[in-house]
Design a protein around this motif. Structure first.
Motif, mmCIF file in Angstrom:
data_model
loop_
_atom_site.group_PDB
_atom_site.id
_atom_site.type_symbol
_atom_site.label_atom_id
_atom_site.label_comp_id
_atom_site.label_asym_id
_atom_site.label_seq_id
_atom_site.Cartn_x
_atom_site.Cartn_y
_atom_site.Cartn_z
ATOM 1 N N VAL A 88 0.873 -1.168 0.000
ATOM 2 C CA VAL A 88 0.000 0.000 0.000
ATOM 3 C C VAL A 88 0.912 1.221 0.000
ATOM 4 C CG1 VAL A 88 -1.857 1.228 1.176
ATOM 5 C CG2 VAL A 88 -1.734 -1.265 1.316
ATOM 6 N N GLN A 90 2.530 5.158 -0.324
ATOM 7 C CA GLN A 90 2.195 6.454 0.258
ATOM 8 C C GLN A 90 1.359 7.294 -0.707
ATOM 9 O OE1 GLN A 90 5.613 8.704 1.503
ATOM 10 N NE2 GLN A 90 4.418 10.465 2.151
ATOM 11 N N HIS A 91 1.641 7.168 -2.008
ATOM 12 C CA HIS A 91 0.905 7.920 -3.021
ATOM 13 C C HIS A 91 0.110 6.929 -3.867
ATOM 14 C CE1 HIS A 91 3.114 11.461 -1.862
ATOM 15 N NE2 HIS A 91 4.245 10.826 -2.055
ATOM 16 N N PRO A 92 -1.099 6.583 -3.446
ATOM 17 C CA PRO A 92 -1.840 5.499 -4.091
ATOM 18 C C PRO A 92 -2.242 5.784 -5.523
ATOM 19 C CG PRO A 92 -3.233 6.662 -2.523
ATOM 20 C CD PRO A 92 -1.842 7.164 -2.310
ATOM 21 N N GLN A 158 -8.439 6.614 -2.063
ATOM 22 C CA GLN A 158 -7.506 5.903 -2.939
ATOM 23 C C GLN A 158 -6.668 4.916 -2.140
ATOM 24 O OE1 GLN A 158 -5.318 9.088 -4.722
ATOM 25 N NE2 GLN A 158 -6.827 9.472 -6.326
ATOM 26 N N GLN A 159 -6.202 5.323 -0.965
ATOM 27 C CA GLN A 159 -5.396 4.426 -0.140
ATOM 28 C C GLN A 159 -6.185 3.184 0.263
ATOM 29 O OE1 GLN A 159 -4.131 7.228 2.881
ATOM 30 N NE2 GLN A 159 -2.016 7.057 2.192
ATOM 31 N N ARG A 160 -7.448 3.357 0.604
ATOM 32 C CA ARG A 160 -8.245 2.219 1.034
ATOM 33 C C ARG A 160 -8.560 1.281 -0.129
ATOM 34 N NH1 ARG A 160 -12.607 5.566 4.012
ATOM 35 N NH2 ARG A 160 -11.313 7.331 3.397
ATOM 36 N N PRO A 179 -0.151 4.421 5.528
ATOM 37 C CA PRO A 179 -1.547 4.153 5.152
ATOM 38 C C PRO A 179 -2.542 5.141 5.741
ATOM 39 C CG PRO A 179 -0.868 2.619 6.852
ATOM 40 C CD PRO A 179 0.364 3.382 6.442
ATOM 41 N N ASP A 367 -0.458 14.855 -3.077
ATOM 42 C CA ASP A 367 0.446 13.924 -3.755
ATOM 43 C C ASP A 367 1.501 14.742 -4.485
ATOM 44 O OD1 ASP A 367 1.758 11.972 -5.123
ATOM 45 O OD2 ASP A 367 -0.011 11.135 -6.119
#
Length: 534
Positions: A88, A90-92, A158-160, A179, A367
């Protein structure tokens, strides 16, 4: 969350699912990881903490067999787990295909796992797996989210989604790189709970994080890195109660110093002039939905940013904070209502604004990596802002850019590098420097401290508040999930589900919240800070 969540798994005699021995990574003549040892145990959360550029991400990626281009690697990397390792980032947004809807991105993974089922059952099985993964990743309103493209999601959403991808893959090791970056206290708590639940199923979690509250809440073991070396390691409670290394103490002290209980900890918080520089009136913003229609995502009857003032906009991921900032900057055109700068309406589109208007309202993106051209040195890109928006000559712009970067903690050797050779936190500071080169009237900062360690975050906030103090014509709008950061503002506006549910003086909103959502947000932040549930 209990320390015994893994039912005894992951004890000292347990075979690690991954192990690093004497890892050393060198690139461009610089050692970025130097002699790191790491044992990743099933059912345990191992956290790596340290400043941006300390080697956390490089160490985590080594578990996936990924290194910087041209890196010279020595030491041993041993993986024993069956199944893939999940990541996962840092910048999804960097790993989500911008041309495909979320449903397509997740269906592809799930479809490969149900190929042995009868054809008639595959579609339903794919849908079931996708929805279960999204639920496990704490994604609310999954059906609506599946119809969207990645750019229509907040950074937290986006991260999820990327976490859901890793869960769909059946990973036995998950490397989670920041995350909870850019997420509100409620969502941080959910992510922390999810990581603990993942570990409870016997999956090893490697957490790379600047968020020490989340680390304390969820981690079993902690490694503290500084300049590529592990300077201290041990059980999380021991490090918190009795840190042995000066750098560990500095990180913990900086976190304590920036809490909401002491809003004057970072010097420079100011009271703004009564004159508004930026005014929002009757703003209604929309996003395109999957069926070609338009969905209202934000309603803001009135909001002001006063001259010399810091306004913090807080709320959950997906509440409309970033959409609001993008409307102010001319990056989101699909809205009604007015955005006025010094009483004059601003064109809705960035392309329709003149040079002075572009310089006056500057946006610093969450980002930062996606905001830089990877083929040009950072210094050149920062200096270019002064050339294009202020008409400065190249030599003067370069000198000003270098001085601003150094003031923000980017030394000259880093400034001359390409973006790919800077950490996420370093690029965030470079992005802030680039915006400052425009000498803006209003600075829109979208989660710019979320990827920074506590010491650097304190320094950046001190720089921002110092700018407000020294420049009476600069106003600051902080888009943030971090209530510690919001505590430094003059005023706070709270967004929930696209509506401003509360606004007022920062101290009053944080200590005497009036709206139920604000009450829930502040109480959850306090519980995280003290590590409730361990």
């Amino acid at each position: 969350m209990s320390k015994d969540r893994a039912d005894g798994r992951g004890g000292p005699d347990t075979e690690p699912v991954a192990e690093l021995r004497g890892l050393r990574v060198e690139t461009g003549g610089k050692v970025i990881v130097d002699g790191v040892d790491l044992r990743v145990l099933p059912g345990k959360v191992t956290a790596l903490v340290g400043a941006s550029g300390s080697g956390k991400t490089t160490t985590g990626l080594a578990l996936l067999g990924t290194y910087p281009p041209g890196a010279r690697v020595t030491g041993e990397v041993r993986l024993t787990a069956e199944g893939p390792a999940g990541y996962v980032p840092q910048h999804p947004a960097a790993v989500l295909n911008p041309a495909r809807r979320i449903t397509a991105l997740l269906d592809d993974i799930a479809r490969a796992q149900v190929r042995d089922l009868p054809r008639a059952r595959r579609k339903a099985a794919v849908r079931e797996r996708v929805l279960r993964a999204l639920a496990d990743a704490q994604v609310p309103d999954a059906e609506a989210l599946l119809r969207r493209y990645p750019h229509q999601l907040s950074g937290g959403q986006q991260q999820r989604v990327v976490l859901a991808q890793a869960l769909l893959l059946g990973a036995r090791v998950i490397v989670a790189d920041e995350p909870t970056t850019g997420q509100d206290a409620l969502t941080k708590r959910l992510v922390a709970d999810q990581l603990a639940a993942v570990a409870a199923r016997g999956i090893a979690v490697v957490l790379l994080s600047h968020d020490l509250d989340v680390v304390r809440a969820v981690a079993d073991e902690v490694l503290v890195l500084k300049a590529g070396r592990v300077v201290e390691s041990g059980p999380v409670e021991r490090l918190w109660e009795a840190p042995r290394h000066p750098w560990t103490r500095a990180l913990l002290d900086a976190r304590t110093a920036s809490g909401p209980a002491d809003a004057t900890a970072v010097p420079g918080a100011v009271g703004g002039s009564p004159e508004p520089v930026l005014v929002v009136r009757d703003l209604t913003a929309r996003h395109q939905d999957g069926s070609g229609g338009r969905t209202v995502v934000l309603r803001t009857p009135e909001l002001q940013v006063k001259a010399g003032e810091c306004l913090a906009v807080v709320g959950r991921s997906g509440s409309g904070k970033t959409t609001l900032a993008r409307c102010l900057a001319g990056l989101h055109r699909d809205h009604d209502g007015d955005v006025l700068l010094d009483g004059t309406p601003l064109p809705r589109s960035l392309r329709s604004r003149d040079r002075a208007q572009l310089a006056s309202v500057q946006y610093v993106f969450q980002d930062a990596r996606a905001a830089f051209d990877e083929h040009r040195p950072v210094l050149h890109q920062v200096a270019r802002t002064a050339v294009r928006l202020r008409g400065a000559d190249a030599h003067a712009a370069g000198a000003e850019a270098l001085a601003t970067l150094e003031r923000l903690g980017i030394p000259e050797d880093l400034a001359h590098r390409h973006p790919g050779r800077l950490s996420g936190g370093e690029l965030q500071r470079a992005a802030l420097a680039r915006a400052l080169l425009a000498r803006p009237r209003v600075l829109l900062c979208d989660e710019i401290t979320s990827g920074l360690d506590t010491v650097t975050r304190r320094d950046i906030l001190a720089t921002l508040t110092g700018l407000l103090r020294d420049r009476g014509d600069l106003s600051l709008a902080l888009i943030t999930h971090d209530l510690d950061t919001a505590a430094l503002a003059d005023r706070i506006a709270v967004l929930d589900a696209g509506e401003v549910v509360e606004q007022g003086p920062a101290r009053r909103v944080l200590t005497e919240p009036a709206h139920p959502f604000t009450v829930s947000l502040t109480e959850t932040a306090r519980r995280l800070e003290v590590g409730v549930g361990r």
